[in-house]
Design an enzyme around this catalytic site. Structure first.
Site, short mmCIF file in Angstrom:
data_model
loop_
_atom_site.label_atom_id
_atom_site.label_comp_id
_atom_site.label_asym_id
_atom_site.label_seq_id
_atom_site.Cartn_x
_atom_site.Cartn_y
_atom_site.Cartn_z
N GLY A 156 44.64 43.08 40.05
CA GLY A 156 43.92 41.89 39.61
C GLY A 156 42.82 41.40 40.52
O GLY A 156 41.83 40.84 40.05
N ASP A 193 50.68 32.08 40.73
CA ASP A 193 51.35 31.51 39.57
C ASP A 193 52.67 30.88 40.04
O ASP A 193 52.67 29.76 40.54
CB ASP A 193 51.55 32.64 38.55
CG ASP A 193 52.11 32.18 37.23
OD1 ASP A 193 51.55 31.25 36.64
OD2 ASP A 193 53.10 32.77 36.77
N VAL A 227 45.45 33.23 31.54
CA VAL A 227 44.01 33.49 31.60
C VAL A 227 43.72 34.97 31.81
O VAL A 227 44.56 35.72 32.31
CB VAL A 227 43.34 32.66 32.73
CG1 VAL A 227 43.48 31.16 32.48
CG2 VAL A 227 43.90 33.02 34.10
N ARG A 277 39.92 43.09 32.06
CA ARG A 277 39.58 42.96 33.48
C ARG A 277 38.08 43.00 33.70
O ARG A 277 37.57 42.50 34.69
CB ARG A 277 40.21 44.11 34.29
CG ARG A 277 41.71 44.10 34.34
CD ARG A 277 42.20 45.06 35.42
NE ARG A 277 43.60 45.41 35.28
CZ ARG A 277 44.61 44.68 35.75
NH1 ARG A 277 44.37 43.54 36.36
NH2 ARG A 277 45.86 45.07 35.60
P1 5GP Z 1 53.36 34.97 40.91
O1 5GP Z 1 54.15 35.93 41.72
O2 5GP Z 1 52.60 33.95 41.71
O3 5GP Z 1 54.19 34.34 39.82
O4 5GP Z 1 52.35 35.82 40.07
C1 5GP Z 1 51.23 36.30 40.58
C2 5GP Z 1 50.69 37.45 39.75
O5 5GP Z 1 50.97 37.32 38.36
C3 5GP Z 1 49.19 37.45 39.85
O6 5GP Z 1 48.78 38.22 40.94
C4 5GP Z 1 48.77 38.03 38.52
O7 5GP Z 1 48.71 39.42 38.63
C5 5GP Z 1 49.87 37.63 37.57
N1 5GP Z 1 49.48 36.44 36.76
C6 5GP Z 1 49.92 35.18 36.93
N2 5GP Z 1 49.35 34.34 36.06
C7 5GP Z 1 48.51 35.09 35.31
C8 5GP Z 1 47.59 34.77 34.22
O8 5GP Z 1 47.42 33.64 33.76
N3 5GP Z 1 46.89 35.82 33.73
C9 5GP Z 1 47.02 37.08 34.18
N4 5GP Z 1 46.29 38.02 33.61
N5 5GP Z 1 47.86 37.42 35.21
C10 5GP Z 1 48.59 36.42 35.76
MG MG Z 2 47.97 39.91 41.37
#
Ligand code: 5GP
Ligand code: MG
Length: 179
Positions: A49, A107, A157, A169
């Site tokens: 990402g 997130d 998003v 992407r």
């Molecule tokens: P976390 O471990 O903080 O829950 O998630 C982080 C990862 O989840 C980010 O690096 C991303 O790859 C994915 N992610 C979290 N929210 C979104 C979103 O709204 N859209 C997309 N495409 N990926 C997300």
């Molecule tokens: Mg990521």
């Protein structure tokens, strides 16, 4: 920016224009320069990402710096699986280096809460996090994000590196799920 985009079965609408993204990146690069100009920091981009954000952020930095990428993922489709795989591909020596983790979006905070302690075990001189996006309302685990381009609501998003099941992407702008 397109009025709306269709990705797989979902419709998304514009949220953040590429010009706004570049403005924030330039502002952050200025702050990074003050803090890191003589430290030759190592940007550590989290794939997939963050590839686009990492490229633009590094390009905006006019001081000596290096970049490397790792892979580590907790997301499938639109929901977090919670299963975080281990760090893949850290080839660079980070001992005594000033590391700036470059992440697309924070997130739940799970990913960073796994990654940061793992990296600290390798004895870097310092670690900070630069994130394109942060969803404060989704955060379950506290993450200290030193540089944030944008704080956004807890919605899904895409674009500017962020995918929905592999697609989107390549968009220059960021789009959010249509309600
Ligand atoms: P976390 O471990 O903080 O829950 O998630 C982080 C990862 O989840 C980010 O690096 C991303 O790859 C994915 N992610 C979290 N929210 C979104 C979103 O709204 N859209 C997309 N495409 N990926 C997300
Ligand atoms: Mg990521």
């Amino acid at each position: 920016m397109k009025e709306s985009v269709q990705v797989h079965d979902l419709t998304f609408v514009p949220m953040i224009a590429s010009s706004e993204i570049q403005e924030r990146i330039n502002a952050i690069a200025k702050v990074l320069k003050m803090r890191y100009a003589n430290k030759k920091p190592l940007f550590l981009g989290v794939l997939n990402g963050a590839f686009m954000f990492a490229a633009d952020l590094m390009r905006a930095c006019d001081f000596e710096c290096e970049i490397t990428f790792i892979k580590l993922s907790s997301y499938r489709g639109m929901t977090s699986t919670g299963n975080i795989t281990n760090v893949i591909g850290l080839s660079e020596e980070i001992k005594d280096r000033h590391v700036i983790i470059v992440e697309d979006i924070i997130d739940s905070g799970k990913t960073m809460n796994k990654l940061i302690p793992d990296l600290k075990d390798l004895a870097p001189a310092s670690i900070e996090v630069a994130a394109l996006l942060v969803k404060p309302d989704a955060m379950e685990h506290h993450v200290d994000v030193a540089y944030t381009c944008f704080s956004i609501p807890n919605d899904f998003v895409i674009g500017y590196g962020l995918d929905y099941d592999g697609l989107a992407r390549n968009y220059k702008d960021i789009y959010t799920l249509k309600k």
